[in-house]
Motif scaffolding. Sequence first.
Motif, short mmCIF file in Angstrom:
data_model
loop_
_atom_site.label_atom_id
_atom_site.label_comp_id
_atom_site.label_asym_id
_atom_site.label_seq_id
_atom_site.Cartn_x
_atom_site.Cartn_y
_atom_site.Cartn_z
N UNK A 1 -40.50 27.20 63.24
CA UNK A 1 -39.52 26.22 62.75
C UNK A 1 -39.65 26.10 61.25
N UNK B 1 -46.61 25.69 74.43
CA UNK B 1 -45.33 25.69 75.15
C UNK B 1 -45.55 25.47 76.64
N UNK C 1 -41.68 15.54 76.29
CA UNK C 1 -41.10 14.81 75.16
C UNK C 1 -42.21 14.30 74.26
N UNK C 2 -41.99 14.41 72.97
CA UNK C 2 -42.92 13.85 71.99
C UNK C 2 -42.86 12.33 72.07
N UNK D 1 -44.81 21.68 77.43
CA UNK D 1 -43.39 21.69 77.76
C UNK D 1 -43.09 22.20 79.17
N UNK D 2 -43.60 23.39 79.49
CA UNK D 2 -43.25 23.94 80.81
C UNK D 2 -43.85 23.11 81.93
N UNK D 3 -45.12 22.76 81.78
CA UNK D 3 -45.77 21.98 82.83
C UNK D 3 -45.49 20.49 82.71
N UNK D 4 -44.96 20.10 81.56
CA UNK D 4 -44.63 18.70 81.30
C UNK D 4 -45.81 17.76 81.55
N UNK E 1 -49.80 28.65 69.98
CA UNK E 1 -48.39 28.35 70.08
C UNK E 1 -47.83 28.55 71.50
N UNK E 2 -48.17 29.65 72.12
CA UNK E 2 -47.59 29.93 73.44
C UNK E 2 -48.20 29.07 74.55
N UNK F 1 -38.10 19.27 71.72
CA UNK F 1 -37.96 20.64 72.14
C UNK F 1 -37.02 20.67 73.33
N UNK G 1 -48.17 27.60 62.39
CA UNK G 1 -46.81 27.44 62.88
C UNK G 1 -46.62 26.08 63.56
N UNK H 1 -44.35 23.10 62.31
CA UNK H 1 -43.23 22.78 63.20
C UNK H 1 -43.11 21.28 63.42
N UNK H 2 -44.23 20.59 63.46
CA UNK H 2 -44.17 19.14 63.64
C UNK H 2 -44.13 18.40 62.30
N UNK H 3 -43.89 19.14 61.24
CA UNK H 3 -43.77 18.57 59.88
C UNK H 3 -44.96 17.66 59.57
N UNK I 1 -47.42 9.55 67.43
CA UNK I 1 -48.70 10.09 66.98
C UNK I 1 -49.53 8.98 66.32
N UNK J 1 -36.77 17.35 63.38
CA UNK J 1 -37.88 17.71 62.50
C UNK J 1 -38.96 18.45 63.24
N UNK K 1 -43.76 14.39 79.88
CA UNK K 1 -42.56 15.05 80.42
C UNK K 1 -41.88 15.93 79.38
#
Lengths: 682, 108
Positions: A169, B12, B84-85, B16-19, B8-9, A266, B64, B68-70, B88, A262, B82
Amino acid sequence: MKRTALTQKLLVLGVDGMDPRISQKFLAEGKMPNLQKFIERGSARKDLHLLGAIPTITPPCWTTLATGAYPGTHGITCYWRQSPESLDAVVYNMDSRNCTAEQIWNITSEAGLKTLVWHWPGSSWPPTSHSENLSVVDGTQPGSVNMGVAQLDWEKVIVATPDIKEVRYAPRVDKPAGVGCIIADLEGTLDNEVDDEMMELWWGDTAREGGEIRTYVMDDEDTEVVIGSKVAYDIVNSPLKEATGWANAPEGAKEFTILTSGGVMRRPALILKNEAGEYDRVAIYKNKKAEAPIVTLERDIMVTGIMDDVTKKEVTKPACRSMKILELDSAGNKVRVWISNALDISNDQLWHQKSLYKDVVNNVGQVPPVSLIGGEDDELVHEIFEPSWAIYDKWQADCLNYCIKEKGYDVVFSHLHNIDCAGHQLWHLGKTLPPWDHTDEKTFQGFIEKFYLQTDDYLGEFLYLLDEGWTVLVVSDHGLIVGENVPPILGEYGGLNTKVMEDLGYTVMKKDENGNSIREVDWEKTRAVQIRSNYIYLNIKGRDKYGIVDPKDQYDLEEQLISDLYNYRDDRTGKRVVGICLRNKDAVLIGANGPECGDIFFSIEEGYNRLHGDSISTSEGYFDSSVSPIFVAAGSGIKSAFTTDRTIRQVDVAPSISVLLGLRYPAQCEGAPIYQIFSEEI
Amino acid sequence: MSLEQLNSNRFEEIIYDNCEPSLVIFSRKDCHVCKEIVPMLEEMKPQYEGKFGFYYVDVEEDKTLFQRFSLKGVPQVLFFREGEYRGKVAGKVEEESIEEKIAEVLGV
């Protein structure tokens, strides 16, 4: 004195940047049939010109249209206002409370006519009348409704291929045209100076509270045409691979990843096969466990009204976005998707009355986000920028027609920004000059045509009103020229123009160890500065914070400065580039005098001027363009198929509305009704 | 109990995939504050076994993800549920703030 009204219903169709000269070109080619019908059924000058107020800048001219007063009188004298504290800074100016002349909509609403002021970027917000007949929507920036306050995220382009190994990103990448959105050097793309909050800085709450904005225009790289033609957006790169772990992925689907907000949000996405086994759609999901997608995109169709959660500054809200497939390989080896910025759907702060926001979104639809990316990238202009405006135009036309038909408004003042927005990004590319000789003027002339044609479609949405007793005025604030030459560093409206004033020895910048100018004015040596579109301020002792010029020397210094400006020759062409120069007291001749107009008014000479703003309104440019605004009137109270030789001035529009509706003139009005075009003797 | 490192992978997959409801600390080997926070998280991890995942990202090895999360600076603990962020916490945080944030994210 009471007069009989010539009409009971009146619509002002304002189109920012609409130029009568270029309109005539497309009219002659039969490409603007709806404007042609307004002309045939109404009145205008043969050349369709309105003589624009000076400066030819958006907020002053819209304010002149609303008040019938010249900028020197209504006090809105440029895009920004001079900072009361600093000669080198500007402050926000699209605030109705800065306007020292009465707006016509206060008169119409107080006379009992239900009046809507729709996104009018000149002295409309906040409402200045307590009349319950007055509704005002935004107008705090020229762009699109809610643009200044409701943006939660940036535009982005997602590229997915099997070769990309991990999700990457890159925020706000200035993409050189022609490079394919692949993040090769992530470090190299990141710029710590990137301002995440440009909309807020210019038009947001802080700006509206009067915070200083300090911009120095020192060389070509600082000019609007160079900055505006660079496209900046987020880039996401993602692997494209077999779909795994999905609750409900169709046979043969491949997955990729979209990041928003930002980088913290996802969204998994799938490319889908049709019956012939070709990939032809993209489905975007909240997560892999979701049963149904948020949206399914088809090739060549921009979809708006897509609702999705967006996180900004740790707060998550539902927002409205548009999306489009830019490229989808039928064999499933590449996909590119554009995603618009995101507009907070709960933000009604710039709607008066707030109930109107609910009515509009429930009956017409959510505000569609417009794209601001395009510039030199002709693919993005063609696929994204222009279509996003066409969608917005239609939404706005539907909103205005909804308000007219369902909400019973009698008088509507409206503004659409499509042409001006495109003009600031693209018009300079309508002539291939050396700094942008990697582009083709024919391509960009084609885009100019597209924006005029979409404007004609917009105008066509209101033709029916002529059969229902309405009067329709088509007006603009100014036109935009395609520049004949690269403009000098003088007269750029966004801030302090230093180069020419440095060359002439009036502005002195501090120097670094190598003797090069740095971005800081040396006030101890600076006798005068040029700031905003057309103004020069002397640095006067006792008046200005760091003043060095004795007030008794002011007159002589002004004389010398005016001579020097006339004698200045452009270093690229050797020609004079300054048009007219007037002392403040003399600038009353063009209505650009008074306390907000500096000590000297000047313009840039035709041929050297930029898009608009720095020149007088009679300037013409390449590709049959001009800085002039347009005027066409039709409908009840207006002569049909009539042309007049009268010079119609921008100050004449508001008093003409007064006559048409049988109302008094605005208190500070300096114009006169265009009586020649009225259907009855007045 | 040491934290599983995510690249990174793997990020994911887990987040994300497993939530999976999880926290991820973004840290750096030579960061003093990280050296205090990471053991604290390691100590907390067993009591959340099966309910809430504890992971770490080394920002030098996985730039990365950091970009990516700035994110600006470490340590930062990011929370997800789930896919979703969910916010923090940054810098030198106490065990209690982590517990509170986990409770908030789990909605208990």
